[in-house]
Structure formats: C-alpha cells, structure tokens
Scaffold this active site. Structure first.
Site, PDB file in Angstrom:
ATOM      1  N   TYR A   1       0.810  -1.214   0.000  1.00  0.00           N
ATOM      2  CA  TYR A   1       0.000   0.000   0.000  1.00  0.00           C
ATOM      3  C   TYR A   1       0.848   1.271   0.000  1.00  0.00           C
ATOM      4  CZ  TYR A   1      -3.952  -2.900   1.637  1.00  0.00           C
ATOM      5  OH  TYR A   1      -4.938  -3.829   1.769  1.00  0.00           O
TER       6      TYR A   1
ATOM      7  N   THR B   1      -2.648  -6.408  -6.881  1.00  0.00           N
ATOM      8  CA  THR B   1      -2.528  -5.346  -5.889  1.00  0.00           C
ATOM      9  C   THR B   1      -2.953  -5.844  -4.517  1.00  0.00           C
ATOM     10  OG1 THR B   1      -4.776  -4.442  -5.997  1.00  0.00           O
ATOM     11  CG2 THR B   1      -3.200  -3.690  -7.670  1.00  0.00           C
ATOM     12  N   ASP B   2      -2.508  -5.135  -3.488  1.00  0.00           N
ATOM     13  CA  ASP B   2      -3.035  -5.391  -2.154  1.00  0.00           C
ATOM     14  C   ASP B   2      -4.506  -4.985  -2.130  1.00  0.00           C
ATOM     15  OD1 ASP B   2      -3.046  -6.146   0.539  1.00  0.00           O
ATOM     16  OD2 ASP B   2      -1.060  -5.278   0.874  1.00  0.00           O
ATOM     17  N   TRP B   3      -5.173  -5.339  -1.060  1.00  0.00           N
ATOM     18  CA  TRP B   3      -6.630  -5.273  -1.012  1.00  0.00           C
ATOM     19  C   TRP B   3      -7.160  -3.831  -0.895  1.00  0.00           C
ATOM     20  CZ3 TRP B   3      -5.587  -9.631  -2.543  1.00  0.00           C
ATOM     21  CH2 TRP B   3      -6.448 -10.724  -2.532  1.00  0.00           C
TER      22      TRP B   3
END
Length: 598
Positions: free
Chosen positions: A275, A311-313
């Site tokens: 992030y 991608t991260d959440w």
C-alpha cells in the site's frame, strides 16, 4: 471478439486438450471470451464458505456476495478464502461445489482459490487466519529464528500438501519485507531484519510451496510486498492513512529488493505490491499498486518478471472491514475516481485488483475507450496460463474423503511442533541466586505459571497457586503495543515498544518471591531491558505452544532459536534510527542472531 459474435460461435474446446502447448491453449480460450468474461479474471477478492462445506449466500458484514453471484454472474474466478473450518473435508467439499458452479458456466473456466497464511500457532487476524485443521508452525519470524532453510522448505512442502488437499492453489505469501523499522506492525509475518537471511528463507519457502517443478501439484506463491514494505514512517502501517508514507532517509531502497531477487531466482510466480507510497525517491509519490516506475520500470523491465501482479486489497473502492467502512487505500491518488484509479493500476502494470469485485466497472472502461481490450488480453494471458499450468482445467476437483487424513496428519503436526521448539530463543539466563541459572528447570519442580494452562504445565512439574509456593515461576506475556480507536487497527500492533508500568511491576513482584522466567511473544522487538533486569531468565517466542516452550525450558530439547532482529535498548534509540537501514538502533540490548544454549 464482440460479445454477440463470441456467444453465437460454437465453442472450440481444444483449450481442454492437455497435449497442446499451454500458450496455444491460452490463445484458443482467450479468443472466445467475451469482454465480461475477460474482465472477471481481473478481480481477486474474498469469498465465504457455507457451513458444513455448502455453498455460501455471502457475508454482508464483509460485503461479500454469494458464491454463485461471483462465479456465474460476475464471471470471477480468483478468490481468497475467508474464515476457518473445523474439518478439512468441509473445505474440500465446498471447493468442489464451487468448481461445479464454474464448470456450469459457458466456458467452464475453473476457479483458483487462494489464502492468507493458515499454519501459524498464533495469529494476527488482520494478516493471517487460525490454523484450524492445518498443522501448526511458528510464525515466519519464528521460522527465521531457526535460520534453517531446510526446515523452511519442509514447512512449505507440508503446507503445499495440506493446501492442495482442500483445493487451495495460491499462497498469498511469503512476506519478505524487511523488519528495519522496529515499530512496524507487520514484521511478525516477515523473516526479520537481515536481507540475506530473508532472501535465503524466502527462496526455500517458495521451493517448498511450488515444488521441484511447477505444475498440477504446486501452490503458486504470491510474494509480498514489492518493493519491500518495511521502511514505514514512524513504523505506522499503510493500511491506514496515517501510515501511508514509506521513507528512505538512509538512501537504502536497494537493500529492500534483495529478498525479492532471491525469490525471483527460486521461480516465485506472483507478486503483490504494498500500500505504501515512496517519499523522497526517484519514484512517483503514489502507492506502489499505482506506481508505473516500480511495477513496470523496476519489476517488469529491470527484473524481467512476467508473472502475475495482484494489488493489495482495496485500492479502488471503499470496502467494509469487520462491519466498518474504510476508505480505499489509494495513497497519493485519493483525488481520482474509482474508475480513474483502476486505469492507473492497469497502466502501472498490475494484472489483478485485490479485494475488489466490480468487473462491470472495468467493462465500462473498455467500452468507453479508456482501457483497450488489448491491454486486458496482456493480463488475461498471464492469469489463464497460471490456471492451465496448475492443472485446473484437467482436474479442478479434490478428494474429499482423503482431505482429513492429509491435513493436520500426525506426522505434519509433529513436524510443526518440532519447528516451534527449534524457534524458541533464550535471551538471558542470569546467575542471580546461589543455585545458579534458573534454566533449565528441574523436571518435577513446583511451578507457578501465568499464560500457560495448568494442565499443560502439570506434565512438567507440580503446579502451585502462588509464587511463594513455587520453585520456579513462568510468565508468558505479549510484546507491548498502543491501543487504537478501532478493532481493525488493533490487529496491527503499532506504536511504543515500552512495556506498561503495571506489567514491569508485576514481573518484579513475582521475581522477588521466586526465580522467574518470562517468555515474551516478540511480534515486535520490545524494549526488554526492564524485563531482563527484573527476571532471572527471558525467552522469546514467535508462535510456540506450551508444550514446545516447556520442552525447551526444562531441557528436554536444546534451545536453538536466534533473534531475527536486533532488540533495541530504548525507545529513544528506535526514534533516532533510520527506518530503511537494518541494525541501526544505537547500542542494542541484544543483537541479531543472539540466543543462548541450555
């Protein structure tokens, strides 16, 4: 191909022919997919399991739709399994039902199930799940404390067998970020502070999960968080807006890439960027999932990585987390609309949107001309290729009856317990009293325990009610952290590393009455000096059962664990250190690699 033409043409089923080259099968399938079917591939989100292995109607608390809605309506086929099940056969049965739904769709594209870590004895619900039926091992910091690549590869091999038995084919791990900021909340899932050790263990982890050759028996690893998520300003985590800045006052960006280089050499298949947004570097000051200089320039071009990037959440839309709405973690691009963020992620070079489930938004972007279908095809090829290589088109189903005998088998549990024992690190064992060091304690001694079930301690000695009655006291405590405003924030242990006064006072009071051992769950390198001064012995663990701990403390097995990071002497030293530079706190209390023999 247009939607109407694709649907009117008879399906060319040659993509199911395993004798054809995988790339040819990919092109045969891709050429028949509608825009909606392609778009579904790009979304990798949480999915719920119904009770007893049944399909789920969704989970409104987590904003999760029904299994059928995701697969048959939204054309999605990549999911991170949420929650725990008491029986492996329930997970396996649910998995097969999900694959049956997928098989009933027009092209029958199988589902790929992923998971966050599930094997740790202790866990952080923000980053991992309870082990449930799986064998139980130390957290990755505990694996690092063994400094044993063969043990880590053995863990990966056992976890691979347990995952594949229930249908899990992607591991959203390992996490090879470096714990160079002592306050950072996510270091428990790392291999510590040293880049060389982290790379060596990360590579072993990947080999264990993916096997000697990548194929039908493998679990694909999604290594995170590229390009290294450890150097957080003030140690705060970029799950939250106050922790979004990733800083490099020591100009040490390259050091954090070293573990990823080892993973690439080992054949790691997938990558998740973090992030955080880099501040004061050559790269754009936007979150790494939006960062073209990092994902295309660094990952794709410099390292030649052609695997999947997810991608991260929650970078695109606001999502409910544990019943609370959290803003999308679109650091540096908060001003962009969700659709504009989606375009920027694709332009950066990512293939999937983690934690998102709105394929219609991507369809609209293609139809409006903001994203080309050719761009979708680039990522769709990678995503389909992985499914073919994993053998999901040949056999998407698992043996439900065999799952319970494989997952959590006696042999696998014994191996996990051995690893727990090997990870326990003895940090001090003082000559405070005339009888000498307190460890190892004598089997059959009178034991006063806190944080240990009396019935577990009873196998090692006589459990007594008060310190004054005991020969030895054993106290298990948690490394300190600051309590924050929300439940979700408190899953990420952050802030000061100083123990509260009441904890130190209690240790002092017990130690005044009896020789005392303090075992600390050292998920962050706490300021141990006052504990070491008060207690006769201090021990660190990163996920160890009472049995594993007491076997070490009693001398039944040798103490082998070594610190995977420096333990600072004071918070002043932590605050003065550079978050991107390893071993940068002045005059640490204990050095990386410290651990006493018993």
């Amino acid at each position: 191909m247009s939607n109407d033409a694709a649907l009117e043409t008879a399906i060319d089923t040659r993509y199911r022919d395993a004798s054809l080259p995988v790339d040819e099968r990919v092109e045969i399938l891709l050429g028949q997919m509608t825009l909606e079917e392609k778009a579904g591939l790009f979304f990798h989100t949480m999915i719920a399991m119904g009770e007893g292995g049944e399909l789920s109607e969704g989970d409104p608390v987590f904003g999760i739709a029904s299994n059928r809605e995701y697969i048959a309506v939204r054309h999605m086929s990549h999911f991170n399994l949420l929650g725990i099940a008491p029986k492996a056969s329930d997970i396996a049965a649910w998995h097969n039902k999900v694959q049956e739904v997928a098989a009933s769709t027009r092209l029958g594209i199988p589902v790929t199930i992923s998971t966050d870590p599930r094997h740790s004895f202790s866990e952080n619900p923000g980053a991992a799940f309870f082990a449930g039926p799986f064998s139980q091992w130390p957290e990755p910091l505990g694996l690092a404390a063994t400094a044993d690549p063969e043990l880590v590869e053995r863990f990966g091999d056992i976890a691979r067998q347990e995952y594949t038995a229930v249908g899990i084919r992607v591991a959203l791990h390992p996490q090879v970020d470096l714990a160079t900021e002592s306050r950072w909340a996510r270091q428990l899932q790392t291999f510590g502070e040293d880049a060389d050790l982290s790379g060596e263990l990360g590579a072993a982890y990947v080999r264990g999960f993916q096997g000697s050759s990548f194929g039908a028996g493998s679990v694909s690893t999604m290594t995170k968080h590229f390009p290294g998520g450890g150097p957080q300003k003030d140690g705060e985590d970029p799950h939250f807006d106050y922790g979004r800045e990733q800083v490099y006052p020591g100009d040490n960006f390259e050091y954090h890439l070293k573990p990823f280089e080892a993973v690439f050499a080992a054949g790691g298949r997938q990558i998740m960027p973090y992030y955080g947004m880099p501040v004061g570097t050559e790269y754009e000051e936007v979150g790494f999932g939006f960062n073209k200089g990092v994902l295309t320039g660094l990952l794709r071009e410099r390292y030649g990585f052609d695997g999947i990037v997810c991608t991260d959440w929650g970078l695109i839309t606001d999502q409910p987390i544990m019943g609370t709405e959290f803003a999308a973690r679109a650091w540096g691009v908060e001003h962009l609309t969700p659709a504009e963020r989606m375009v920027k992620v694709l332009d950066a070079g990512a293939d999937q949107f983690g934690g998102e489930h709105e394929p219609s938004m991507l369809v609209d972007l293609v139809e409006s001309g903001a994203v080309s279908e050719e761009r979708l095809d680039v990522s769709a090829r990678r995503l389909l290729r992985e499914k073919f290589l994993l053998g999901l088109f040949e056999n998407p189903f698992v043996d439900v009856e065999a799952a319970d005998s494989i997952v959590g088998s006696d042999g696998f549990r014994a191996a996990g317990l051995d690893a727990q024992r090997a990870s326990v690190a003895v940090l001090s064992n003082a000559l405070r009293r005339a009888q000498g060091p307190v460890l190892p304690f004598a089997r059959g001694a009178k034991l006063y325990v806190e944080g240990i079930a009396p019935e577990a301690a009873a196998a090692y000695g006589e459990v007594v009610e008060t310190p004054g009655e005991a020969d030895v006291a054993i106290l298990r405590i948690q490394a300190p952290y600051e309590v924050r405003d929300s439940m979700f924030e408190n899953f990420f242990h952050a802030g000061s590393l100083d123990f509260p006064v009441d904890v130190v006072t209690h240790v002092q009071e017990v130690a005044a009455a009896v020789p005392t051992v303090v075992d600390v769950f050292l998920d962050r390198p706490a300021i141990l000096a006052p504990i070491v001064e008060a207690a006769d012995a201090v021990v660190a663990n990163w996920g160890a059962s009472a049995e594993a701990l007491l076997d070490v403390l009693s001398g039944a097995v040798p103490a082998q664990g070594k610190l995977p990071f420096d333990v600072p002497r004071s918070m002043a030293a932590v605050e003065a250190s550079r978050p991107d530079v390893p071993f940068d706190t002045a005059d640490p209390l204990f050095r990386f690699g410290h651990g006493l023999a018993l």
